[in-house]
Write an enzyme that holds these catalytic residues in place. Structure first.
Site, PDB file in Angstrom:
ATOM      1  N   TYR A  25     -35.957  -8.853  -9.207  1.00  0.00           N
ATOM      2  CA  TYR A  25     -34.914  -8.091  -8.496  1.00  0.00           C
ATOM      3  C   TYR A  25     -33.523  -8.615  -8.866  1.00  0.00           C
ATOM      4  O   TYR A  25     -32.578  -7.844  -9.044  1.00  0.00           O
ATOM      5  CB  TYR A  25     -35.136  -8.176  -6.979  1.00  0.00           C
ATOM      6  CG  TYR A  25     -33.955  -7.635  -6.206  1.00  0.00           C
ATOM      7  CD1 TYR A  25     -33.705  -6.259  -6.144  1.00  0.00           C
ATOM      8  CD2 TYR A  25     -33.046  -8.502  -5.586  1.00  0.00           C
ATOM      9  CE1 TYR A  25     -32.595  -5.766  -5.478  1.00  0.00           C
ATOM     10  CE2 TYR A  25     -31.934  -8.014  -4.916  1.00  0.00           C
ATOM     11  CZ  TYR A  25     -31.715  -6.656  -4.863  1.00  0.00           C
ATOM     12  OH  TYR A  25     -30.606  -6.159  -4.218  1.00  0.00           O
ATOM     13  N   GLN A 128     -17.872  -6.463   1.029  1.00  0.00           N
ATOM     14  CA  GLN A 128     -18.347  -5.324   0.222  1.00  0.00           C
ATOM     15  C   GLN A 128     -18.940  -4.288   1.159  1.00  0.00           C
ATOM     16  O   GLN A 128     -19.771  -4.602   2.016  1.00  0.00           O
ATOM     17  CB  GLN A 128     -19.408  -5.790  -0.792  1.00  0.00           C
ATOM     18  CG  GLN A 128     -19.989  -4.659  -1.644  1.00  0.00           C
ATOM     19  CD  GLN A 128     -21.252  -4.061  -1.054  1.00  0.00           C
ATOM     20  OE1 GLN A 128     -22.032  -4.768  -0.414  1.00  0.00           O
ATOM     21  NE2 GLN A 128     -21.454  -2.761  -1.245  1.00  0.00           N
ATOM     22  N   TYR A 130     -20.977  -0.667   1.720  1.00  0.00           N
ATOM     23  CA  TYR A 130     -21.715   0.556   1.399  1.00  0.00           C
ATOM     24  C   TYR A 130     -21.539   1.477   2.591  1.00  0.00           C
ATOM     25  O   TYR A 130     -21.937   1.129   3.703  1.00  0.00           O
ATOM     26  CB  TYR A 130     -23.214   0.258   1.230  1.00  0.00           C
ATOM     27  CG  TYR A 130     -23.626  -0.332  -0.103  1.00  0.00           C
ATOM     28  CD1 TYR A 130     -23.180   0.210  -1.305  1.00  0.00           C
ATOM     29  CD2 TYR A 130     -24.511  -1.403  -0.146  1.00  0.00           C
ATOM     30  CE1 TYR A 130     -23.586  -0.323  -2.515  1.00  0.00           C
ATOM     31  CE2 TYR A 130     -24.928  -1.942  -1.371  1.00  0.00           C
ATOM     32  CZ  TYR A 130     -24.461  -1.397  -2.541  1.00  0.00           C
ATOM     33  OH  TYR A 130     -24.864  -1.911  -3.747  1.00  0.00           O
ATOM     34  N   ASP A 158     -20.489   3.116  -6.981  1.00  0.00           N
ATOM     35  CA  ASP A 158     -21.408   3.483  -8.068  1.00  0.00           C
ATOM     36  C   ASP A 158     -22.871   3.525  -7.631  1.00  0.00           C
ATOM     37  O   ASP A 158     -23.774   3.434  -8.448  1.00  0.00           O
ATOM     38  CB  ASP A 158     -21.234   2.527  -9.264  1.00  0.00           C
ATOM     39  CG  ASP A 158     -21.501   1.069  -8.908  1.00  0.00           C
ATOM     40  OD1 ASP A 158     -21.940   0.790  -7.761  1.00  0.00           O
ATOM     41  OD2 ASP A 158     -21.279   0.200  -9.767  1.00  0.00           O
ATOM     42  N   ARG A 165     -35.127   0.633 -11.419  1.00  0.00           N
ATOM     43  CA  ARG A 165     -35.283  -0.709 -11.987  1.00  0.00           C
ATOM     44  C   ARG A 165     -36.762  -0.981 -12.225  1.00  0.00           C
ATOM     45  O   ARG A 165     -37.528  -1.249 -11.302  1.00  0.00           O
ATOM     46  CB  ARG A 165     -34.655  -1.726 -11.041  1.00  0.00           C
ATOM     47  CG  ARG A 165     -33.182  -1.354 -10.814  1.00  0.00           C
ATOM     48  CD  ARG A 165     -32.487  -2.152  -9.799  1.00  0.00           C
ATOM     49  NE  ARG A 165     -31.190  -1.560  -9.474  1.00  0.00           N
ATOM     50  CZ  ARG A 165     -30.526  -1.820  -8.359  1.00  0.00           C
ATOM     51  NH1 ARG A 165     -31.034  -2.662  -7.473  1.00  0.00           N
ATOM     52  NH2 ARG A 165     -29.365  -1.249  -8.141  1.00  0.00           N
ATOM     53  N   HIS A 236     -22.229  -2.415 -12.080  1.00  0.00           N
ATOM     54  CA  HIS A 236     -23.212  -2.905 -11.120  1.00  0.00           C
ATOM     55  C   HIS A 236     -24.224  -3.835 -11.812  1.00  0.00           C
ATOM     56  O   HIS A 236     -25.412  -3.867 -11.476  1.00  0.00           O
ATOM     57  CB  HIS A 236     -23.931  -1.742 -10.441  1.00  0.00           C
ATOM     58  CG  HIS A 236     -24.306  -1.983  -9.003  1.00  0.00           C
ATOM     59  ND1 HIS A 236     -23.643  -1.406  -7.951  1.00  0.00           N
ATOM     60  CD2 HIS A 236     -25.274  -2.755  -8.436  1.00  0.00           C
ATOM     61  CE1 HIS A 236     -24.211  -1.793  -6.805  1.00  0.00           C
ATOM     62  NE2 HIS A 236     -25.204  -2.611  -7.073  1.00  0.00           N
ATOM     63  N   ARG A 239     -27.375  -2.187 -13.354  1.00  0.00           N
ATOM     64  CA  ARG A 239     -28.473  -1.863 -12.433  1.00  0.00           C
ATOM     65  C   ARG A 239     -28.453  -0.406 -11.986  1.00  0.00           C
ATOM     66  O   ARG A 239     -29.357   0.037 -11.281  1.00  0.00           O
ATOM     67  CB  ARG A 239     -28.392  -2.759 -11.193  1.00  0.00           C
ATOM     68  CG  ARG A 239     -28.562  -4.219 -11.536  1.00  0.00           C
ATOM     69  CD  ARG A 239     -28.038  -5.126 -10.437  1.00  0.00           C
ATOM     70  NE  ARG A 239     -28.852  -5.145  -9.244  1.00  0.00           N
ATOM     71  CZ  ARG A 239     -29.953  -5.874  -9.097  1.00  0.00           C
ATOM     72  NH1 ARG A 239     -30.391  -6.613 -10.090  1.00  0.00           N
ATOM     73  NH2 ARG A 239     -30.621  -5.880  -7.959  1.00  0.00           N
ATOM     74  N   GLY A 268     -19.679  -8.468 -14.632  1.00  0.00           N
ATOM     75  CA  GLY A 268     -20.758  -8.058 -15.530  1.00  0.00           C
ATOM     76  C   GLY A 268     -20.937  -9.042 -16.671  1.00  0.00           C
ATOM     77  O   GLY A 268     -20.157  -9.054 -17.618  1.00  0.00           O
ATOM     78  N   GLY A 269     -21.932  -9.910 -16.549  1.00  0.00           N
ATOM     79  CA  GLY A 269     -22.294 -10.772 -17.667  1.00  0.00           C
ATOM     80  C   GLY A 269     -21.489 -12.049 -17.808  1.00  0.00           C
ATOM     81  O   GLY A 269     -21.646 -12.750 -18.804  1.00  0.00           O
TER      82      GLY A 269
END
Ligand code: FMN
Length: 346
Positions: A25, A128, A130, A158, A165, A236, A239, A268-269
């Site tokens: 996950y 954050q 949602y 997004d 996944r 994201h 994902r 990201g990364g």
């Protein structure tokens, strides 16, 4: 001798420690994971251009985000279900980031309440958000946040639906039924949120509003036109929609569209201090990391997160000095060049 020397080693250790049907996950992405890999690979497409004979006897990694002082231009991106990695979860991260003076973004899907997190530590913290299908739940959530010491609301845009996944499906990952989440669930995220709802969110909170998940100049312009206080470039972590641009590659077009009208962040990364320096050079005010921090949490709880933050801070500090800069503000577009000819978007 056994301390992980860098974030990649922390991630390796986490992968070897956490149950595969749980780590999937945290580690995985959507579809063929093209975007997931591309996020990391993108850093290799930019070269640093250091300047010599600069006095770097004193270097500071400190900066500000939306006016809030932070110890470095690398913050913690929101990630859900932290309790699966450590019982102290968001509390451990809150303590470690507060001690480090780093910015933490607390996810809507947290196992500790905002009151509990505020009691644990008072470092710089954003929420954050949602938006839930049941808008009243979100209004209640925002009301509860008012007294909890948050500096901004980061609205994630997004995820009208959760990306597919396949690692999770293959290994049978499921959110344990007894995992308590206080402020919403993924399946109840509103799929009908539009630009018009931003006004509604703005009315429901006095906090500055950051839009997370912007990848195009079109949406960056809309974000600024709708009064966003900052834009957060993100896919994201690969994902959601697979096949979109690496965040670092989307950053320049967003920075150009925003044109200095608000701050721009990116995630990201990010695994290295030099990754952060490249993002700053391309116009980001700050970068954020999720999986690096998740790995630290999995390996060593609060101390593991502290270690990851210190790895980033130390690498940013040394990187600044070797680049010929004494602070994040001094990093400019002239400090990077593409490894291959680069055609900026029209
Ligand atoms: C396990 C996991 C859970 C996440 N949960 C959330 C979330 O609840 N809300 C959100 O806005 N982003 C979430 N994200 C996305 C991150 O905030 C961030 O955009 C992305 O992971 C950054 O890439 P990195 O993991 O390579 O650092 C999650 C990412 C991961 C890896």
């Amino acid at each position: 001798l056994n301390e992980p020397l860098n974030v990649a080693e922390v991630i390796e250790r986490a992968a070897a420690t956490v149950e595969p049907n749980v780590w999937c996950y945290f580690e995985g992405g959507a579809g063929d994971e093209v975007t997931l890999r591309s996020n990391v690979a993108a850093f290799r497409r930019w070269l640093l251009r250091p300047r010599m004979l600069v006095d770097v006897a004193e270097v500071s990694t400190a900066t500000t985000v939306l006016g809030t002082p932070v110890s470095m231009p690398l913050g913690i991106a929101p990630f859900a279900l932290q309790r699966l990695l450590d019982p102290e979860a968001e509390r451990a991260i809150s303590r470690a980031s507060s001690a480090a003076g780093a910015l933490m973004t607390v996810p809507t899907l947290t196992s500790y309440t905002h009151g509990e997190l505020n009691a644990a530590a008072q470092g710089p913290r954003w929420l954050q958000l949602y938006v839930q299908r049941d808008r009243q739940l979100t209004l209640d959530h925002l009301a509860e946040v008012r007294e909890a010491g948050y500096g901004a609301v980061v609205l994630t845009v997004d995820l009208p639906y959760v990306g597919r996944r396949e690692r999770d499906l293959r290994l049978g990952f499921a959110v344990p039924a007894d995992l308590r989440l206080h402020y919403g669930t993924l399946v109840d995220v509103a799929p009908d949120l539009t630009w018009r709802d931003l006004e509604w969110v703005r009315d429901a909170t006095e906090l500055p509003l950051v839009l997370k998940g912007i990848l195009t100049h079109e949406d960056a312009t809309l974000a600024v036109d709708h009064g966003a206080d900052a834009v957060w470039v993100s896919n994201h972590g690969g994902r959601q929609l697979d096949g979109v641009a690496a965040s670092l590659d989307a950053l320049p077009e967003v920075v150009e569209a925003v044109g200095g009208r608000c701050e721009v962040y990116v995630d990201g990364g990010f695994r290295r201090g030099t990754d952060v320096l490249k993002a700053l050079a391309l116009g980001a005010r700050a970068a954020f990391a999720a999986r690096a921090v998740a790995a630290g949490l999995a390996v060593g709880g609060e101390a593991g997160v502290a270690h990851v933050l210190e790895l980033f801070r130390g690498e940013i500090e040394l990187g600044l000095a070797l680049l010929g800069c004494t602070s994040p503000d001094q990093v400019s577009r002239s400090h990077v060049e593409p490894t291959v000819p680069y055609d900026p978007p029209a």
